[in-house]
Design a protein around this motif. Structure first.
Motif, PDB file in Angstrom:
ATOM      1  N   ASN A  79       0.542  14.922   0.397  1.00  0.00           N
ATOM      2  CA  ASN A  79      -0.636  15.278  -0.171  1.00  0.00           C
ATOM      3  C   ASN A  79      -0.557  16.368  -1.016  1.00  0.00           C
ATOM      4  O   ASN A  79      -0.745  17.745  -0.636  1.00  0.00           O
ATOM      5  CB  ASN A  79      -1.572  15.762   1.279  1.00  0.00           C
ATOM      6  CG  ASN A  79      -3.001  16.109   0.960  1.00  0.00           C
ATOM      7  OD1 ASN A  79      -3.516  15.483  -0.005  1.00  0.00           O
ATOM      8  ND2 ASN A  79      -3.532  17.183   1.466  1.00  0.00           N
ATOM      9  N   SER A  80      -0.240  16.125  -2.286  1.00  0.00           N
ATOM     10  CA  SER A  80       0.035  17.215  -3.189  1.00  0.00           C
ATOM     11  C   SER A  80      -0.404  16.812  -4.445  1.00  0.00           C
ATOM     12  O   SER A  80       0.343  15.880  -4.863  1.00  0.00           O
ATOM     13  CB  SER A  80       1.700  17.517  -3.344  1.00  0.00           C
ATOM     14  OG  SER A  80       1.905  18.241  -4.326  1.00  0.00           O
ATOM     15  N   PRO A  81      -1.185  17.307  -5.180  1.00  0.00           N
ATOM     16  CA  PRO A  81      -1.739  16.761  -6.461  1.00  0.00           C
ATOM     17  C   PRO A  81      -0.531  17.083  -7.493  1.00  0.00           C
ATOM     18  O   PRO A  81      -0.521  16.020  -8.464  1.00  0.00           O
ATOM     19  CB  PRO A  81      -2.835  17.766  -6.826  1.00  0.00           C
ATOM     20  CG  PRO A  81      -2.832  18.995  -5.948  1.00  0.00           C
ATOM     21  CD  PRO A  81      -2.310  18.517  -4.861  1.00  0.00           C
ATOM     22  N   GLY A  82       0.101  18.002  -7.524  1.00  0.00           N
ATOM     23  CA  GLY A  82       1.279  18.322  -8.381  1.00  0.00           C
ATOM     24  C   GLY A  82       2.270  17.051  -8.318  1.00  0.00           C
ATOM     25  O   GLY A  82       3.010  16.867  -9.410  1.00  0.00           O
ATOM     26  N   ARG A  83       2.348  16.533  -7.266  1.00  0.00           N
ATOM     27  CA  ARG A  83       3.552  15.328  -6.858  1.00  0.00           C
ATOM     28  C   ARG A  83       2.915  14.005  -7.180  1.00  0.00           C
ATOM     29  O   ARG A  83       3.326  13.147  -7.960  1.00  0.00           O
ATOM     30  CB  ARG A  83       3.943  15.441  -5.458  1.00  0.00           C
ATOM     31  CG  ARG A  83       4.793  16.584  -5.135  1.00  0.00           C
ATOM     32  CD  ARG A  83       5.313  16.612  -3.625  1.00  0.00           C
ATOM     33  NE  ARG A  83       6.043  17.969  -3.286  1.00  0.00           N
ATOM     34  CZ  ARG A  83       7.315  17.880  -2.808  1.00  0.00           C
ATOM     35  NH1 ARG A  83       7.837  16.722  -2.719  1.00  0.00           N
ATOM     36  NH2 ARG A  83       7.722  19.042  -2.479  1.00  0.00           N
TER      37      ARG A  83
ATOM     38  N   TRP B 234       0.735  -1.150  -0.081  1.00  0.00           N
ATOM     39  CA  TRP B 234      -0.032  -0.159   0.042  1.00  0.00           C
ATOM     40  C   TRP B 234       0.849   1.177   0.017  1.00  0.00           C
ATOM     41  O   TRP B 234       2.233   0.984   0.206  1.00  0.00           O
ATOM     42  CB  TRP B 234      -0.841   0.049   1.010  1.00  0.00           C
ATOM     43  CG  TRP B 234      -1.877  -1.023   1.038  1.00  0.00           C
ATOM     44  CD1 TRP B 234      -2.090  -2.062   0.255  1.00  0.00           C
ATOM     45  CD2 TRP B 234      -3.089  -1.210   1.948  1.00  0.00           C
ATOM     46  NE1 TRP B 234      -3.311  -2.692   0.465  1.00  0.00           N
ATOM     47  CE2 TRP B 234      -3.831  -2.366   1.849  1.00  0.00           C
ATOM     48  CE3 TRP B 234      -3.500  -0.472   3.269  1.00  0.00           C
ATOM     49  CZ2 TRP B 234      -4.974  -2.620   2.281  1.00  0.00           C
ATOM     50  CZ3 TRP B 234      -4.902  -1.002   3.854  1.00  0.00           C
ATOM     51  CH2 TRP B 234      -5.528  -2.003   3.568  1.00  0.00           C
ATOM     52  N   ILE B 235       0.364   2.554  -0.690  1.00  0.00           N
ATOM     53  CA  ILE B 235       1.084   3.667  -0.567  1.00  0.00           C
ATOM     54  C   ILE B 235       0.325   4.487   0.617  1.00  0.00           C
ATOM     55  O   ILE B 235      -0.700   5.031   0.478  1.00  0.00           O
ATOM     56  CB  ILE B 235       0.794   4.291  -1.947  1.00  0.00           C
ATOM     57  CG1 ILE B 235       1.141   3.355  -3.088  1.00  0.00           C
ATOM     58  CG2 ILE B 235       1.518   5.623  -1.979  1.00  0.00           C
ATOM     59  CD1 ILE B 235       2.767   3.159  -3.109  1.00  0.00           C
ATOM     60  N   ALA B 236       1.349   5.186   1.458  1.00  0.00           N
ATOM     61  CA  ALA B 236       0.809   5.902   2.506  1.00  0.00           C
ATOM     62  C   ALA B 236       0.992   7.101   2.113  1.00  0.00           C
ATOM     63  O   ALA B 236       2.260   7.593   1.705  1.00  0.00           O
ATOM     64  CB  ALA B 236       1.638   5.289   3.777  1.00  0.00           C
ATOM     65  N   LEU B 237       0.262   8.104   2.387  1.00  0.00           N
ATOM     66  CA  LEU B 237       0.228   9.570   1.971  1.00  0.00           C
ATOM     67  C   LEU B 237      -0.227  10.606   3.074  1.00  0.00           C
ATOM     68  O   LEU B 237      -1.237  10.165   4.131  1.00  0.00           O
ATOM     69  CB  LEU B 237      -0.648   9.782   1.062  1.00  0.00           C
ATOM     70  CG  LEU B 237      -0.574  11.055   0.029  1.00  0.00           C
ATOM     71  CD1 LEU B 237      -1.300  10.743  -1.358  1.00  0.00           C
ATOM     72  CD2 LEU B 237      -1.754  12.038   0.706  1.00  0.00           C
ATOM     73  N   LYS B 238       0.498  11.578   3.337  1.00  0.00           N
ATOM     74  CA  LYS B 238       0.457  12.378   4.540  1.00  0.00           C
ATOM     75  C   LYS B 238       0.458  13.855   4.190  1.00  0.00           C
ATOM     76  O   LYS B 238       1.015  14.322   3.198  1.00  0.00           O
ATOM     77  CB  LYS B 238       1.231  12.061   5.721  1.00  0.00           C
ATOM     78  CG  LYS B 238       2.684  12.463   5.318  1.00  0.00           C
ATOM     79  CD  LYS B 238       3.505  12.120   6.528  1.00  0.00           C
ATOM     80  CE  LYS B 238       3.356  13.428   7.583  1.00  0.00           C
ATOM     81  NZ  LYS B 238       4.022  14.682   6.749  1.00  0.00           N
ATOM     82  N   ASP B 239      -0.101  14.724   4.830  1.00  0.00           N
ATOM     83  CA  ASP B 239       0.161  16.255   4.712  1.00  0.00           C
ATOM     84  C   ASP B 239       1.653  16.476   4.920  1.00  0.00           C
ATOM     85  O   ASP B 239       2.355  15.542   5.707  1.00  0.00           O
ATOM     86  CB  ASP B 239      -0.596  17.075   5.556  1.00  0.00           C
ATOM     87  CG  ASP B 239      -2.219  17.493   4.991  1.00  0.00           C
ATOM     88  OD1 ASP B 239      -2.090  17.528   3.764  1.00  0.00           O
ATOM     89  OD2 ASP B 239      -3.076  17.618   5.899  1.00  0.00           O
ATOM     90  N   GLY B 240       2.039  17.782   4.608  1.00  0.00           N
ATOM     91  CA  GLY B 240       3.490  18.134   5.158  1.00  0.00           C
ATOM     92  C   GLY B 240       4.622  17.382   4.405  1.00  0.00           C
ATOM     93  O   GLY B 240       4.454  17.077   3.163  1.00  0.00           O
TER      94      GLY B 240
END
Length: 225
Positions: free
Chosen positions: A76-80, A60-66
């Motif tokens: 948490n970046s659409p550009g990335r 799984w891919i874990a994603l967070k703010d900051g």
């Protein structure tokens, strides 16, 4: 259609239909993740909870703010996220506002998670629903970009064709947009604000529902799937 616009902290009961708004950036990033092939997004209760899920499911891919952090694969970046191949993958997302809002209404009959990039599809999914609560997640319910998006979707859900320009302008002039553009927030791509303001970029909305004890977000089309 009767509508309410509430902050997370103002929710006193579980609505029948909830639309959770996070324009900058949780539910813009989520939409891009689906566009990049993600199968589903698990909305985590906490950072530790996200890492526990990742530990149990290494694929799984874990994603967070900051900024990037140990154990997390993405921010948490659409550009990335738009350049990341997520075909068939499960993403675990934990953000400051958006995921919190969705979890707060987990008992609703329908929970849609939205931003400008899926505004039209979200409005269509609300057609015929008599009572809708919009959960404005940013800045304790005062985020201009989230309020603008919520008002636009609510108006469009009635069958009207509102001019999007004032709503997009309100979002573009928001505190969140300024902080992203100025690099005040971490984990930012230079295109994030522009991507968050792409109206109807995608032809699907996103629905969250319980699955095996988790709150899971999936694309939700006009056929109800």
């Amino acid at each position: 259609m009767q509508t309410r616009f509430l902050a997370i902290g103002e929710l006193t009961e579980t609505p029948a239909t909830a639309v959770v708004i996070d324009v900058m950036r949780a539910f813009t990033t989520a939409a891009w993740a689906f566009a990049q092939g993600a199968e589903r997004i698990v909305l985590a209760e906490s950072l530790d909870g996200a890492l526990e899920l990742k530990a149990r499911h290494p694929g799984w891919i874990a994603l967070k703010d900051g900024p990037p952090a140990p154990g997390f694969d993405a921010v948490n970046s659409p550009g990335r996220i738009r350049d990341t191949d997520l075909t068939g993958r499960t993403v675990v997302q934990k953000t400051t506002a958006g995921t919190v809002g969705a979890l707060a209404v987990r008992g609703a009959e329908l929970v849609l998670c939205a931003s400008f990039v899926v505004a039209g599809a979200t409005a269509r999914a609300l057609h015929g629903r008599p009572d809708v609560t919009f959960v404005v997640t940013g800045e304790d319910g005062r985020a201009e970009e989230d309020l603008a998006c919520a008002r636009y979707i609510a108006h469009r859900a009635t069958g009207a064709t509102p001019d999007p320009a004032p709503h997009l302008r309100r979002a573009a002039e928001s505190t969140a947009a300024a902080e992203l553009a100025q690099g005040v927030r971490e984990g930012v791509h230079p295109d994030d604000v522009r991507l968050c303001l792409e109206l109807d970029r995608f032809d699907f909305t996103m629905a969250a529902a319980p699955e095996d004890g988790l709150m899971v977000l999936r694309p939700y089309g006009e056929d109800g799937r």
